[in-house]
Structure formats: C-alpha cells, structure tokens
Design a protein around this motif. Sequence first.
Motif, PDB file in Angstrom:
ATOM      1  N   LEU A 442      17.595  19.242  15.671  1.00  0.00           N
ATOM      2  CA  LEU A 442      16.207  19.050  16.099  1.00  0.00           C
ATOM      3  C   LEU A 442      15.545  18.075  15.134  1.00  0.00           C
ATOM      4  N   HIS A 443      15.163  16.918  15.659  1.00  0.00           N
ATOM      5  CA  HIS A 443      14.546  15.887  14.830  1.00  0.00           C
ATOM      6  C   HIS A 443      13.027  16.084  14.782  1.00  0.00           C
ATOM      7  N   ILE A 444      12.475  15.885  13.604  1.00  0.00           N
ATOM      8  CA  ILE A 444      11.031  16.013  13.397  1.00  0.00           C
ATOM      9  C   ILE A 444      10.418  14.616  13.523  1.00  0.00           C
ATOM     10  N   VAL A 445       9.526  14.463  14.490  1.00  0.00           N
ATOM     11  CA  VAL A 445       8.905  13.159  14.759  1.00  0.00           C
ATOM     12  C   VAL A 445       7.736  12.955  13.808  1.00  0.00           C
ATOM     13  N   ASP A 446       7.675  11.762  13.257  1.00  0.00           N
ATOM     14  CA  ASP A 446       6.663  11.465  12.252  1.00  0.00           C
ATOM     15  C   ASP A 446       5.279  11.294  12.887  1.00  0.00           C
ATOM     16  N   VAL A 447       4.258  11.739  12.162  1.00  0.00           N
ATOM     17  CA  VAL A 447       2.873  11.389  12.450  1.00  0.00           C
ATOM     18  C   VAL A 447       2.322  10.710  11.206  1.00  0.00           C
ATOM     19  N   ASN A 448       1.290   9.902  11.422  1.00  0.00           N
ATOM     20  CA  ASN A 448       0.774   9.117  10.302  1.00  0.00           C
ATOM     21  C   ASN A 448      -0.147   9.982   9.447  1.00  0.00           C
ATOM     22  N   ASP A 449       0.490  10.798   8.592  1.00  0.00           N
ATOM     23  CA  ASP A 449      -0.297  11.726   7.774  1.00  0.00           C
ATOM     24  C   ASP A 449      -0.205  11.391   6.286  1.00  0.00           C
ATOM     25  N   ASN A 450       0.350  10.219   5.958  1.00  0.00           N
ATOM     26  CA  ASN A 450       0.428   9.810   4.558  1.00  0.00           C
ATOM     27  C   ASN A 450      -0.037   8.371   4.435  1.00  0.00           C
ATOM     28  N   PRO A 451      -1.069   8.077   3.616  1.00  0.00           N
ATOM     29  CA  PRO A 451      -1.498   6.690   3.402  1.00  0.00           C
ATOM     30  C   PRO A 451      -0.492   5.985   2.495  1.00  0.00           C
ATOM     31  N   PRO A 452      -0.397   4.686   2.638  1.00  0.00           N
ATOM     32  CA  PRO A 452       0.448   3.948   1.678  1.00  0.00           C
ATOM     33  C   PRO A 452      -0.191   3.985   0.297  1.00  0.00           C
ATOM     34  N   LEU A 453       0.626   4.028  -0.738  1.00  0.00           N
ATOM     35  CA  LEU A 453       0.123   4.118  -2.107  1.00  0.00           C
ATOM     36  C   LEU A 453       0.765   3.036  -2.944  1.00  0.00           C
ATOM     37  N   PHE A 454      -0.108   2.351  -3.750  1.00  0.00           N
ATOM     38  CA  PHE A 454       0.401   1.337  -4.672  1.00  0.00           C
ATOM     39  C   PHE A 454       1.178   2.007  -5.803  1.00  0.00           C
ATOM     40  N   ASP A 455       2.108   1.263  -6.354  1.00  0.00           N
ATOM     41  CA  ASP A 455       2.842   1.759  -7.519  1.00  0.00           C
ATOM     42  C   ASP A 455       1.913   1.887  -8.721  1.00  0.00           C
ATOM     43  N   GLN A 456       0.869   1.019  -8.769  1.00  0.00           N
ATOM     44  CA  GLN A 456      -0.111   1.069  -9.848  1.00  0.00           C
ATOM     45  C   GLN A 456      -1.497   0.959  -9.240  1.00  0.00           C
ATOM     46  N   GLN A 457      -2.458   1.576  -9.865  1.00  0.00           N
ATOM     47  CA  GLN A 457      -3.830   1.442  -9.414  1.00  0.00           C
ATOM     48  C   GLN A 457      -4.474   0.183  -9.961  1.00  0.00           C
ATOM     49  N   VAL A 458      -4.029  -0.273 -11.109  1.00  0.00           N
ATOM     50  CA  VAL A 458      -4.588  -1.472 -11.734  1.00  0.00           C
ATOM     51  C   VAL A 458      -3.428  -2.349 -12.174  1.00  0.00           C
ATOM     52  N   TYR A 459      -3.479  -3.629 -11.745  1.00  0.00           N
ATOM     53  CA  TYR A 459      -2.487  -4.615 -12.167  1.00  0.00           C
ATOM     54  C   TYR A 459      -3.187  -5.635 -13.045  1.00  0.00           C
ATOM     55  N   SER A 460      -2.499  -6.189 -13.999  1.00  0.00           N
ATOM     56  CA  SER A 460      -3.074  -7.217 -14.879  1.00  0.00           C
ATOM     57  C   SER A 460      -2.074  -8.351 -15.024  1.00  0.00           C
ATOM     58  N   GLN A 461      -2.615  -9.587 -15.082  1.00  0.00           N
ATOM     59  CA  GLN A 461      -1.747 -10.751 -15.266  1.00  0.00           C
ATOM     60  C   GLN A 461      -2.543 -11.824 -15.999  1.00  0.00           C
ATOM     61  N   THR A 462      -1.899 -12.584 -16.849  1.00  0.00           N
ATOM     62  CA  THR A 462      -2.519 -13.675 -17.606  1.00  0.00           C
ATOM     63  C   THR A 462      -1.867 -14.980 -17.196  1.00  0.00           C
ATOM     64  N   ILE A 463      -2.700 -15.996 -16.807  1.00  0.00           N
ATOM     65  CA  ILE A 463      -2.167 -17.290 -16.387  1.00  0.00           C
ATOM     66  C   ILE A 463      -3.079 -18.389 -16.923  1.00  0.00           C
ATOM     67  N   PRO A 464      -2.562 -19.601 -17.127  1.00  0.00           N
ATOM     68  CA  PRO A 464      -3.437 -20.713 -17.583  1.00  0.00           C
ATOM     69  C   PRO A 464      -4.403 -21.124 -16.468  1.00  0.00           C
ATOM     70  N   GLU A 465      -5.523 -21.656 -16.860  1.00  0.00           N
ATOM     71  CA  GLU A 465      -6.515 -22.049 -15.841  1.00  0.00           C
ATOM     72  C   GLU A 465      -6.132 -23.321 -15.097  1.00  0.00           C
ATOM     73  N   VAL A 466      -5.085 -24.035 -15.583  1.00  0.00           N
ATOM     74  CA  VAL A 466      -4.768 -25.335 -15.001  1.00  0.00           C
ATOM     75  C   VAL A 466      -3.591 -25.279 -14.037  1.00  0.00           C
ATOM     76  N   VAL A 467      -3.171 -24.072 -13.582  1.00  0.00           N
ATOM     77  CA  VAL A 467      -2.033 -24.002 -12.655  1.00  0.00           C
ATOM     78  C   VAL A 467      -2.440 -24.638 -11.334  1.00  0.00           C
ATOM     79  N   TYR A 468      -1.410 -25.141 -10.642  1.00  0.00           N
ATOM     80  CA  TYR A 468      -1.677 -25.791  -9.358  1.00  0.00           C
ATOM     81  C   TYR A 468      -1.879 -24.754  -8.280  1.00  0.00           C
ATOM     82  N   PRO A 469      -2.622 -25.090  -7.240  1.00  0.00           N
ATOM     83  CA  PRO A 469      -2.731 -24.176  -6.091  1.00  0.00           C
ATOM     84  C   PRO A 469      -1.334 -23.870  -5.527  1.00  0.00           C
ATOM     85  N   GLY A 470      -1.110 -22.615  -5.159  1.00  0.00           N
ATOM     86  CA  GLY A 470       0.200 -22.163  -4.660  1.00  0.00           C
ATOM     87  C   GLY A 470       1.068 -21.563  -5.759  1.00  0.00           C
ATOM     88  N   SER A 471       0.539 -21.516  -6.991  1.00  0.00           N
ATOM     89  CA  SER A 471       1.321 -20.941  -8.094  1.00  0.00           C
ATOM     90  C   SER A 471       1.375 -19.422  -7.978  1.00  0.00           C
TER      91      SER A 471
END
Length: 586
Positions: A442-471
């Motif tokens: 007997l297979h249990i059919v899924d209902v949408n009862d779980n929201p997607p969750l990020f691996d982290q609530q806050v991400y941080s990244q440092t980049i130079p201000e002169v990178v080209y668009p599309g970086s």
Amino acid sequence: QGPEPRGMGFLLHVILWMLVGRCSAMLAMLDLTIDEEQPAGTIIGDISAGLPPGISAYNYIISELDGTAVTSDLDIDEITGIIKTAKVLDRETRDLYNFFAVTKGGATVQVKIVVKDINDHAPTFPQSKSTLRIPERTPIGARFSLDAAVDADSYPFNTQGYVIKKGNLGQAFKLESKRGSDNVLNLDLVVSSDLDREMRSSYSLTLEAFDGGSPSKSSQMTLDVSIQDINDNAPLFNQSRYHALISENLQPGSNILQVFATDADEGENGVVIYEINRRQSDPDQYFVIDSKTGVIKLNKGLDYEVKKVHELVVQARDNATHPEITTAFVTVHVRDYNDNQPTMTIIFLSEDGSPQISEGAQPGQYVARISVSDPDYGEYSNVNVSLEGGDGKFALTTKDNIIYLICVDKLLDREERDAYELRVTATDSGTPPLRAESSFTLHIVDVNDNPPLFDQQVYSQTIPEVVYPGSFVLQVTARDKDQGPNGDVRYSILHNQKTHSDWFTIDPVTGIITTVAALDYETDPLPTLTVVVTDGGRPALSSTATVNVFLQDVNDNEPVFNSNFYNVSIKENAPVGTCFLKVRPI
C-alpha cells in the motif's frame, strides 16, 4: 712385616712355609656378619677369634680369594688382626667377603664376612602409570596380571604386599599377590564386582606396594582401567506408541513424524538403525522411514474412504555383529480433508483502483473492500479474515463476516514511511484449515505538507566591486521532504531597490546567484538579498533566506576638486604664513 702374596702364589708360599720347620699346620674358620650401610671404619671383628684354643698371634699374612674385593672394601690390620670397613658396604652390590689369614706359626684362618641386609630400598613399580582395558560384564574373579614392584632388599625387607589406596569406586577390584620362584611378589588385579560401562566407563586406581621393614617403605603407581563396551543394551524408544493425524491429500514425500531411540552402548554397538517391519505392517508400502533419522514419510497417496487408520510396526536395531532389536508402534489416522479454500476479492478504493492512500487520510477512511466466500459447506464455510502488517496504522472491520473493509486507524506521514506491506488472510474452519492469502504493498500518496527549507537561513559572500555582470556570487540550496511536484523547488529574489537587490539575479533551478549590473562599493558596500524558494504544490509552500554580499572597495575613483576656479584677495601687509585659501577634493 711379611710379604703380601695373593691367589695361587700365596698358597704356594704358605705350603713352603709350612714345610720349612713348621710342625703341625691348622686350618680354622671364622664367620663374621655386619649390617650394610655402616660408616667406613666400623669394626667387623678380630681374626684372632678364629684361632684354635691356646694359639695366639700378632702378625698375619692376608690373602683374598679372587674377585672378593677384600682389599678395596675392608681395612685389615695385619698386626692386630682387627677387621674394619674401608667404605660403606652395600649388600645389593656384594653380600660376601672371603679371605685367608696365616700366622707365622702356620695357623690358617679362613674368614667369611656376610653383609646383612637392612631396609634401604623401597619397592618400585616399573612404570608410574599404566593402562588396562577390561570388557564390561567380565566375570567376577577374572584376573589380570600387572607388573610387579621390585625391591632390591632381601626378605623380609623386599616387597611384601599391595593395596589399592584410592579410586576403587564400588570396590570393583581387588589385588592378589603370589611370590614366584624368583622371589618376586607377582601381582594380579581381580574383578570383584559387576562392571557396567554404561554406569562407569573408567577407573583410576592408585596402587601401593610396601615392604617388610619397620617402618615399611612403599611406592605408588596409577592404573587407569578403561571399561570396554560390549553390546549388552538394546535400543530404547522414547515412547512405546506414536500417533499421527494426517490429511488424505498429504503429498507423497511429506514428513509425518519422527521416532527416536537411543542405545547406551558406544561405537557400532550404539548406532541405531530404523526400519518398518513389512511382514507385520504396511505391506503396500504407503510409508517409508529414514534408517538414520527415524523420520517417517508418506510414500504414496492415501484415501480416507479406503482406509482410515494405518498401523506400523517400527524396529530399532543396533549395528553390532549380533544386533539387539526393539519394537515400537505407530498409529497413523487419516482424516477427510477440506479441499476447497476460501476465495477472496480485494477492491482498492483509490481513484485509479491501485493500492494507495493519501497521507492526509483521516482515521476511519476506507482503503480497500474485501469480499470472501468458501465453496465448501458446513463448518468449512465459516471464514475468518485477518489483516497483518501495517505497523498498526490500518484496521479491518466487518458487519456480516462477508464484506470486510480495510480502513486507516492512525494518522499517516509519507515522509516517515511511504509504503506498507499488508497481507490479508482468509481461513476456513476445516481440519486442517484451508486459507487464501493476498499480499500487497500500500503506497502512501504525498500531500504538500512540508515547505522547502534552505540549508542555511543566512548566507554571506565577499566579492570585489569591479566584477563583470554575470559573475558568480554563490549558490543557495533548499530541500523539500515531499515528493513529485510537491517536492520540486524553484528559487527567486525578492527585489528591493533599497537593498540594491536588482544588481543580482538567481537561476530558478540551480539557485546560483550571479551579478546582472555593475556593483559600486561607494553606493552600497553591503547589498542584501532576500531569496525565496517555492515548491510545486497546490497551493505552493515557500520559505526565505538572507544573502549578505560584502563588496571589497577598489581604487576606481580619481580625486576631484570641488571647484574648477578659485578667486581670492589678500592684504599686502599680511604677515608671512597667513592662510588665504583652502581647497578640498570631493
């Protein structure tokens, strides 16, 4: 001092001496004794004690007979005639010393010294441990010769008797001895009680030999007696009569029952062989028996209407040359069988008729409908239906014992378990009962009862201000416990001009964030993004995470004056060092 001739030369010397001016030579005997083991220097006797009455002497010529070791073992004073031991004498090495002593007057004394025995040796067995094999049921009084203990001493200090000191359980044996012509006290082990290997298979006897000294000396040996088996036990069944009840539809080759017999003997005498006595039972060979295991099997089909009871005479014999045989009886009752099993039909109540149920189903919601029937009549038509599996999540209910319903009994969670193995069994009331089984997943059919969750609530990244668009900036990831469309996730950026989120874009499938415009540290050194992940459910569920982008400043601006032209005036008498203009770059 006279010369010291020995042997035949001495005798010739004596004869010449007696012939030259000696009137009446005389030969006397002197017998002396001494205990062995006396210290050197012990006085044995005086040669003058052997002279005839009226004759005295103070000087002797001594001669030993060949091989008597007089000069090495005795100390004889040729002047006084005193005889002493020159060393410790050992009777077991030499028990007699013999020599002649001749005076100048021609008198001759033959001296014999007998070394007397003392108890300086203990009886000794040839071996400290020996083994003897005796068949069980050996007649009482049977004798078995054993190696005698040897004692170097003479009577009465030699071996005088034997005793069993320990190990003679049940007084199974006794010892008897008899002195032989060689003065050795021979030893026999005599059976004095019934020997039964099945009661006791071995004895470890401690035998002791003692001599006639006071106190006596003794020694011991161990005699291991192994009782050898004879075929004196018949096989013994664990019950005299066996019963079996089988259905007439039992297939040939099926096991019916097992008889079991044991034989207390060992080896081939204890090996049990089973057989059916065909002269007394089962001439048509409906049954066969395994000769080694005693398992009785059906050899060919039975018919209740022809014969309802079969009587078997089963024999167990051992494997001896002259086997012992025991008999047991086996009664096999044949019963008319229930030859129609129940029929069962299962209808699943899902939309497509497959075995499945939504994880959102509430307790009491129906999963499947089961109808049962049995073509048999009477008691065989009473069918009992049972449900197995499901870990208690499902239950079976009925109102008329004909239509059964499988329903949800406890709340389901597909993320905890997405399938259950269930088995429905319908059993009739026959003897033996017949049953029908149906197993399904007997297979249990899924209902949408779980929201997607990020691996982290806050991400941080440092980049130079002169990178080209599309970086590339960074990649965010989110997971949804649901499956199918409910578990598919897509990413987006919640744009806000105040946070300059419009400088960036995100791939909706991979979650990779890239730049889409020039970055400017001087405008906003810390642009902040709100990333949204949404699943494919209806309605959809979502969650957010914050991405902080730290811009690294680079030297991308030249200094600029706040004015291209400055106009100032100064008094002619202004002192040196007076500040008349201050310019500032923007």
